[in-house]
Every structure is written in structure tokens, then in C-alpha cells.
Design a protein around this motif. Structure first.
Motif, PDB file in Angstrom:
ATOM      1  N   TYR A  77      34.405  40.573  51.781  1.00 27.69           N
ATOM      2  CA  TYR A  77      35.376  39.512  51.514  1.00 27.69           C
ATOM      3  C   TYR A  77      35.402  38.484  52.645  1.00 27.69           C
ATOM      4  O   TYR A  77      35.525  37.275  52.407  1.00 27.69           O
ATOM      5  CB  TYR A  77      36.765  40.126  51.325  1.00 27.69           C
ATOM      6  CG  TYR A  77      37.800  39.154  50.814  1.00 27.69           C
ATOM      7  CD1 TYR A  77      37.925  38.883  49.454  1.00 27.69           C
ATOM      8  CD2 TYR A  77      38.666  38.499  51.687  1.00 27.69           C
ATOM      9  CE1 TYR A  77      38.873  37.996  48.981  1.00 27.69           C
ATOM     10  CE2 TYR A  77      39.622  37.615  51.225  1.00 27.69           C
ATOM     11  CZ  TYR A  77      39.718  37.362  49.868  1.00 27.69           C
ATOM     12  OH  TYR A  77      40.655  36.473  49.404  1.00 27.69           O
ATOM     13  N   ASN A  78      35.269  38.951  53.875  1.00 28.99           N
ATOM     14  CA  ASN A  78      35.429  38.059  55.021  1.00 28.99           C
ATOM     15  C   ASN A  78      34.135  37.473  55.562  1.00 28.99           C
ATOM     16  O   ASN A  78      34.178  36.412  56.209  1.00 28.99           O
ATOM     17  CB  ASN A  78      36.163  38.794  56.149  1.00 28.99           C
ATOM     18  CG  ASN A  78      37.631  38.989  55.854  1.00 28.99           C
ATOM     19  OD1 ASN A  78      38.409  38.042  55.880  1.00 28.99           O
ATOM     20  ND2 ASN A  78      38.026  40.216  55.549  1.00 28.99           N
ATOM     21  N   PRO A  83      31.899  34.752  46.669  1.00 27.57           N
ATOM     22  CA  PRO A  83      33.178  35.129  46.050  1.00 27.57           C
ATOM     23  C   PRO A  83      33.209  36.604  45.673  1.00 27.57           C
ATOM     24  O   PRO A  83      32.234  37.148  45.148  1.00 27.57           O
ATOM     25  CB  PRO A  83      33.244  34.235  44.808  1.00 27.57           C
ATOM     26  CG  PRO A  83      32.381  33.061  45.140  1.00 27.57           C
ATOM     27  CD  PRO A  83      31.264  33.609  45.980  1.00 27.57           C
ATOM     28  N   TYR A  85      35.483  39.729  43.745  1.00 29.08           N
ATOM     29  CA  TYR A  85      36.510  39.975  42.728  1.00 29.08           C
ATOM     30  C   TYR A  85      36.614  41.469  42.458  1.00 29.08           C
ATOM     31  O   TYR A  85      35.582  42.132  42.299  1.00 29.08           O
ATOM     32  CB  TYR A  85      36.121  39.248  41.435  1.00 29.08           C
ATOM     33  CG  TYR A  85      37.174  39.290  40.356  1.00 29.08           C
ATOM     34  CD1 TYR A  85      38.094  38.254  40.213  1.00 29.08           C
ATOM     35  CD2 TYR A  85      37.250  40.355  39.470  1.00 29.08           C
ATOM     36  CE1 TYR A  85      39.053  38.288  39.213  1.00 29.08           C
ATOM     37  CE2 TYR A  85      38.216  40.397  38.478  1.00 29.08           C
ATOM     38  CZ  TYR A  85      39.110  39.353  38.354  1.00 29.08           C
ATOM     39  OH  TYR A  85      40.063  39.382  37.363  1.00 29.08           O
ATOM     40  N   PRO A  86      37.856  42.027  42.426  1.00 32.48           N
ATOM     41  CA  PRO A  86      39.147  41.389  42.683  1.00 32.48           C
ATOM     42  C   PRO A  86      39.294  41.028  44.156  1.00 32.48           C
ATOM     43  O   PRO A  86      38.401  41.292  44.966  1.00 32.48           O
ATOM     44  CB  PRO A  86      40.158  42.465  42.282  1.00 32.48           C
ATOM     45  CG  PRO A  86      39.406  43.536  41.583  1.00 32.48           C
ATOM     46  CD  PRO A  86      38.004  43.444  42.057  1.00 32.48           C
ATOM     47  N   SER A  87      40.453  40.446  44.496  1.00 34.40           N
ATOM     48  CA  SER A  87      40.684  40.029  45.873  1.00 34.40           C
ATOM     49  C   SER A  87      40.828  41.234  46.789  1.00 34.40           C
ATOM     50  O   SER A  87      41.079  42.367  46.346  1.00 34.40           O
ATOM     51  CB  SER A  87      41.950  39.169  45.956  1.00 34.40           C
ATOM     52  OG  SER A  87      43.110  39.972  45.772  1.00 34.40           O
ATOM     53  N   LEU A  88      40.699  40.984  48.088  1.00 37.18           N
ATOM     54  CA  LEU A  88      40.810  42.075  49.060  1.00 37.18           C
ATOM     55  C   LEU A  88      42.192  42.717  49.007  1.00 37.18           C
ATOM     56  O   LEU A  88      42.307  43.954  49.056  1.00 37.18           O
ATOM     57  CB  LEU A  88      40.522  41.558  50.468  1.00 37.18           C
ATOM     58  CG  LEU A  88      40.572  42.612  51.577  1.00 37.18           C
ATOM     59  CD1 LEU A  88      39.540  43.702  51.357  1.00 37.18           C
ATOM     60  CD2 LEU A  88      40.388  41.972  52.948  1.00 37.18           C
ATOM     61  N   ASN A  89      43.247  41.924  48.922  1.00 34.68           N
ATOM     62  CA  ASN A  89      44.592  42.501  48.844  1.00 34.68           C
ATOM     63  C   ASN A  89      44.741  43.413  47.635  1.00 34.68           C
ATOM     64  O   ASN A  89      45.349  44.488  47.712  1.00 34.68           O
ATOM     65  CB  ASN A  89      45.652  41.393  48.785  1.00 34.68           C
ATOM     66  CG  ASN A  89      46.167  41.028  50.165  1.00 34.68           C
ATOM     67  OD1 ASN A  89      45.978  41.759  51.127  1.00 34.68           O
ATOM     68  ND2 ASN A  89      46.821  39.884  50.261  1.00 34.68           N
ATOM     69  N   GLU A  90      44.184  42.992  46.504  1.00 34.47           N
ATOM     70  CA  GLU A  90      44.270  43.809  45.295  1.00 34.47           C
ATOM     71  C   GLU A  90      43.518  45.120  45.448  1.00 34.47           C
ATOM     72  O   GLU A  90      43.954  46.165  44.948  1.00 34.47           O
ATOM     73  CB  GLU A  90      43.756  43.001  44.099  1.00 34.47           C
ATOM     74  CG  GLU A  90      44.698  41.865  43.716  1.00 34.47           C
ATOM     75  CD  GLU A  90      44.062  40.782  42.877  1.00 34.47           C
ATOM     76  OE1 GLU A  90      44.811  39.953  42.326  1.00 34.47           O
ATOM     77  OE2 GLU A  90      42.814  40.747  42.778  1.00 34.47           O
ATOM     78  N   GLY A 275      49.925  35.932  45.628  1.00 33.18           N
ATOM     79  CA  GLY A 275      48.501  35.669  45.467  1.00 33.18           C
ATOM     80  C   GLY A 275      47.749  36.700  44.659  1.00 33.18           C
ATOM     81  O   GLY A 275      46.510  36.767  44.737  1.00 33.18           O
ATOM     82  N   SER A 277      46.272  38.066  41.129  1.00 29.30           N
ATOM     83  CA  SER A 277      45.918  37.447  39.849  1.00 29.30           C
ATOM     84  C   SER A 277      45.170  38.382  38.915  1.00 29.30           C
ATOM     85  O   SER A 277      44.832  37.997  37.797  1.00 29.30           O
ATOM     86  CB  SER A 277      45.058  36.196  40.085  1.00 29.30           C
ATOM     87  OG  SER A 277      43.820  36.541  40.693  1.00 29.30           O
ATOM     88  N   CYS A 297      44.739  47.231  40.573  1.00 29.23           N
ATOM     89  CA  CYS A 297      43.818  46.221  40.025  1.00 29.23           C
ATOM     90  C   CYS A 297      42.928  46.802  38.929  1.00 29.23           C
ATOM     91  O   CYS A 297      42.285  46.046  38.190  1.00 29.23           O
ATOM     92  CB  CYS A 297      42.975  45.588  41.134  1.00 29.23           C
ATOM     93  SG  CYS A 297      42.054  46.746  42.154  1.00 29.23           S
TER      94      CYS A 297
END
Length: 349
Positions: A77-78, A83, A85-90, A275, A277, A297
């Protein structure tokens, strides 16, 4: 030109296969490859080609592999420049109740009171402080109600703490014959090379790695159902997970009642502000307030749809400052088709 996608599978034999199926259904748009994120050469294989999109499927069986996946998802992610998917937080929230309780707290999201103790003495003092019983004890990892235990008296509470800081507390392991299609399980067993051996290894790993050194206690919220809400992109769904013996997760009993606008607004406000989604959010209702119990997620889906309105499958979208119901099959392939559509939309922006 087709988008080049890499799917990072976890240690399980089949968790990533719905991603593969979703990509196969869009062969004219994408080409996908699978890399085992647990392999020692995972980054070398990733660097061999230029990818347009990374698709993740974190695991939820043992702390060891969950931690490994989170660490490598953090790197992707970093630093990968692609891109993800899903986001790192998720991904970090997924199957991590310890992390989730702090995340909900810092974001001022209402949730059942939860305490996490890493000190045995502190946990025992809490047990003797007049805490209201029954109390819900949870393991950090454990989907579909696995690892959840209702504690009804002080002796049971003290014993649970003693075990958690000693031999450990575990989750149920082994095949879940009452869930999903038996035919589907047999097909996977005979068509996926090494499936049975791999799955038996996963069961063994879960059994041999009980949770030790901390406890998670949550206040007991009596309920007849729990709302399962899903947001993927601009698609919203909700239905009731009906409870059996005050447990909704894993019962597979559903209620497709009308969805309150207040619930849709709560999910929209919460996800917009934080944030998120691409998540499911399970929550209780108490005294007119929604209390978030779980955020994941990835989630199980036993019906071919996530929501019915007047017996019609579909989704809600927030359009022109109002909620609009759209009929259609938006939950195909356990929502992985919709996830892929959402992910591709993000990289087109």
C-alpha cells in the motif's frame, strides 16, 4: 488495452478464488495472475511485471498469517506505487477485534463497551470490580461467531482469564458442514490440487495456535437480530441477521425487512468520515442508537443477494441527495464482481 491485475492469495487453498472468478468474467477488460503472499519470493514475483491493480484477500484463521499478511499489505500500500484494493485500513480492521475496538473509539463511533487486557492482574481486578454479567468474551480472530463465548458467572470469568493467560483460548476448527453447499465443498476437494491437505493444515494450525496473553471482553447487548450492512463503492445493502440464543453471526437466518433511512444514513456518514468504501458493518440497535459490533472487508454470503425490497433483489444508492433503490443482481459471486467493478472504477479516475 486490458488492465493487468495481481491477486495476492493468503495461506488458504481457496479464499482468493472468487477474485479469480470475478476477473474471468471480465476477460475482455482484465488479465489476472495470482501470487502467494506467504512465499519467500513474493516481492520478486511482483516486480517481474508492471501491474495496474493489486487485489488483496487477507486471512482470518491464525494470528501468525494475519500479521504476516497485514505487514506485507502495508508494504504494498505504501511503497509499491500501484493501487491496492481493499484499502489498508480495511485490511487491518479485518478479523482484528482488538484493533477494531480502538479504531471505533478514536473515531467516536458508538459500539458496545469493550475492554482489552494484556495484564493478567488488571484483568482479574476487572473481573472482581462488579462487572455486569453476562459478559461476551471474544478471540481476536474468529468469523461467523467462532471464538465468541458468553460468560454467566464469576467463576467462569476467572477461569476464562486463567486459561487465556495460561494454555490459551481457541476457536472451533474443522469443516463447517452446515454452512454453504456440501456439493460445492466436494467439488473444491476434488478439483483443486492439494485442497484437502492444505485445508487440514489450516485446521491444525488453528488448533495448535490458541490465543494467549490477552483477553477481549464486550458488554452483552440482548438482541433478536443484528443488522448486516454492506457498502461497496456507491452501492448500499442491508438485511437482518436473526439471532439464536443471542448470537446472530453464523446462524444463517435472515430477515429482509424494510431498511430504515436512518440506518442508511448512519452507514453513509460513518464510512464517508472514516474513508471506508468496501466493508460490511454489523450493528445492534439499542434505545434508538446503532452500535457497531463488527467491520469486515470480506464476509460470508449464503443467499444470492444482500437485500430484498418488496421481495425484489437490489441495492440502494444515494443520488441527488436522496436514497434510490435499484433492482438488479448486484451481489453476484459473493459481491466480488461488484468489488472488482468498484476497484476498476477507482483506477480509471
Amino acid at each position: 488495452m486490458r488492465k493487468r491485475i495481481v491477486i495476492f492469495r493468503n495461506e488458504a487453498a481457496d479464499d482468493h478464488l472468487p477474485w479469480v472468478e470475478a476477473c474471468n468474467r471480465r476477460q475482455g477488460e482484465v488479465e489476472a495472475e495470482v501470487i502467494d503472499i506467504t512465499a519467500s519470493d513474493w516481492l520478486e514475483r511482483f516486480h517481474m511485471k508492471n501491474y495496474d491493480l493489486v487485489l488483496l484477500r487477507p486471512p482470518g484463521r491464525t494470528e501468525l498469517f494475519k500479521r504476516l499478511y497485514d505487514e506485507r499489505a502495508h508494504i504494498l500500500y505504501n511503497y509499491a506505487g500501484v493501487p491496492v484494493y481493499p484499502s489498508l485500513n480495511e485490511v487491518l480492521i479485518y478479523e482484528n477485534k482488538r484493533f477494531l475496538s480502538d479504531w471505533l473509539n478514536i473515531n467516536n463511533i458508538p459500539y458496545p463497551q469493550t475492554r482489552v487486557f494484556f495484564d493478567r492482574k488488571e484483568a482479574m481486578e476487572y473481573a472482581g470490580s462488579g462487572v455486569r454479567l453476562p459478559l461476551v468474551a471474544k478471540t481476536n480472530i474468529g468469523a461467523s461467531g467462532n471464538g465468541v463465548r458468553f460468560i454467566h458467572d464469576k467463576k467462569e470469568l476467572y477461569d476464562y482469564i486463567h486459561n487465556a493467560f495460561g494454555k490459551g483460548v481457541g476457536v472451533r476448527t474443522g469443516p463447517k458442514l452446515r454452512k454453504g453447499s456440501i456439493a460445492g465443498k466436494l467439488i473444491r476437494a476434488f478439483t483443486i490440487r492439494g485442497f484437502v491437505k492444505k485445508r487440514m493444515g489450516e485446521y491444525r494450525a488453528s488448533y495448535l495456535n490458541p490465543q494467549r496473553g490477552f483477553v477481549i471482553f464486550q458488554e452483552f447487548v440482548p438482541h433478536e437480530f443484528e443488522w448486516r450492512c454492506v457498502r461497496i463503492g456507491d452501492s448500499y445493502f442491508a438485511h437482518k441477521k436473526l439471532a439464536r440464543n443471542n448470537k446472530s453471526s453464523g446462524t444463517l437466518m435472515k430477515g429482509y425487512d424494510p431498511v430504515p433511512v436512518s440506518l442508511l444514513e448512519f452507514i453513509r456518514e460513518t464510512t464517508e468520515r472514516t474513508g471506508l468504501s468496501s466493508v460490511s458493518i454489523d450493528l445492534f440497535e439499542r434505545d434508538g442508537q446503532y452500535l457497531v459490533n463488527e467491520i469486515q472487508c470480506f464476509f460470508g454470503q449464503s443467499d444470492p443477494y444482500q437485500m430484498l425490497v418488496d421481495s425484489v433483489a437490489g441495492r440502494y444508492r444515494f443520488l441527488g441527495q436522496k436514497w434510490v433503490f435499484e433492482a438488479g443482481d448486484f451481489a453476484s459471486n459473493a459481491c466480488y464482481d461488484l468489488r472488482l467493478e468498484h476497484a476498476l472504477g477507482l483506477i480509471r479516475q
